[in-house]
Motif scaffolding. Sequence first.
Motif, short mmCIF file in Angstrom:
data_model
loop_
_atom_site.label_atom_id
_atom_site.label_comp_id
_atom_site.label_asym_id
_atom_site.label_seq_id
_atom_site.Cartn_x
_atom_site.Cartn_y
_atom_site.Cartn_z
N ILE A 167 0.89 -1.17 0.00
CA ILE A 167 0.00 0.00 0.00
C ILE A 167 0.92 1.21 0.00
N VAL A 168 0.95 1.94 -1.12
CA VAL A 168 1.87 3.08 -1.23
C VAL A 168 1.18 4.38 -1.64
N ALA A 169 -0.01 4.32 -2.17
CA ALA A 169 -0.70 5.54 -2.60
C ALA A 169 -0.95 6.42 -1.38
N GLY A 170 -0.56 7.68 -1.48
CA GLY A 170 -0.64 8.59 -0.35
C GLY A 170 -2.03 8.70 0.25
N VAL A 171 -3.05 8.78 -0.58
CA VAL A 171 -4.42 8.93 -0.07
C VAL A 171 -4.84 7.67 0.69
N ALA A 172 -4.41 6.50 0.24
CA ALA A 172 -4.74 5.25 0.93
C ALA A 172 -3.97 5.14 2.24
N VAL A 173 -2.67 5.41 2.21
CA VAL A 173 -1.86 5.33 3.42
C VAL A 173 -2.41 6.29 4.48
N THR A 174 -2.71 7.51 4.08
CA THR A 174 -3.22 8.52 5.02
C THR A 174 -4.53 8.06 5.65
N GLY A 175 -5.47 7.65 4.82
CA GLY A 175 -6.77 7.24 5.34
C GLY A 175 -6.71 6.02 6.21
N LEU A 176 -5.95 5.01 5.78
CA LEU A 176 -5.86 3.77 6.55
C LEU A 176 -5.13 3.97 7.88
N LEU A 177 -4.04 4.74 7.87
CA LEU A 177 -3.32 4.99 9.12
C LEU A 177 -4.17 5.83 10.08
N GLN A 178 -4.93 6.77 9.55
CA GLN A 178 -5.82 7.56 10.41
C GLN A 178 -6.88 6.67 11.05
N LEU A 179 -7.44 5.74 10.28
CA LEU A 179 -8.41 4.81 10.85
C LEU A 179 -7.76 3.97 11.94
N LEU A 180 -6.58 3.45 11.69
CA LEU A 180 -5.90 2.65 12.71
C LEU A 180 -5.56 3.45 13.95
N ALA A 181 -5.16 4.70 13.77
CA ALA A 181 -4.79 5.53 14.90
C ALA A 181 -5.98 5.88 15.79
N ARG A 182 -7.14 5.96 15.17
CA ARG A 182 -8.34 6.36 15.92
C ARG A 182 -9.40 5.26 15.91
N ARG A 183 -8.95 4.06 15.84
CA ARG A 183 -9.84 2.90 15.69
C ARG A 183 -10.98 2.89 16.71
N CYS A 184 -10.70 3.23 17.93
CA CYS A 184 -11.73 3.21 18.98
C CYS A 184 -12.78 4.29 18.75
N ALA A 185 -12.43 5.36 18.09
CA ALA A 185 -13.38 6.46 17.87
C ALA A 185 -14.39 6.13 16.78
N TYR A 186 -14.07 5.16 15.94
CA TYR A 186 -14.96 4.84 14.82
C TYR A 186 -15.64 3.53 15.06
#
Length: 180
Positions: free
Chosen positions: A161-180
């Motif tokens: 996974i190298v596309a910037g928009v994918a990396v950004t979105g997926l890492l943000q979801l992982l970082a805030r997993r409990c919030a979602y």
Amino acid sequence: MSEWTVHGSRTIYTSPWVELDLVDVEPPGHPRYEHHLVKWAPVAATVLLNDRDEVLLMWRHRFATQTWNWEIPSGIVEAGEDLTVAAAREVLEETGYQIDPRRLVPLAYNQPIGGMSNAEHHVFLGRDAVHVTEPVDAHEADRIEWIPLDRIHEMIDRREIVAGVAVTGLLQLLARRCAY
């Protein structure tokens, strides 16, 4: 430090997707020069998450970088189009899954090349996707699969996974997993 002074600009190339300008700029305390500016329409993207903690990813080839990688559905926002409507449209066109744009939750925003582009990526979190048809844009992906969220870090590490928009979105979801 103060802002750069813009003395003017001229467009040297334009198309429905991109515009290239030369901008006459003057950084504080430095001489004027012409700086390239690439202008894009905004991009809307969606991380689709199901009840099994899997995300929908598309395996695709990018000719510009000669890479294969997993990406999230994304695309250019059309003139006057609402960001969430564009994100839902791209999901349907690229994957055949339908989502309600009113239920999309903002997940991430970034400017991937701020030094020489006005590009903006708006990433949303979507749930309750329903497969309704085959993808309209069948050329967008070789495969479409639900991937367990707990595999995302290792896939990024392995450059799957190298596309910037994918990396950004997926890492943000992982970082805030409990919030979602």
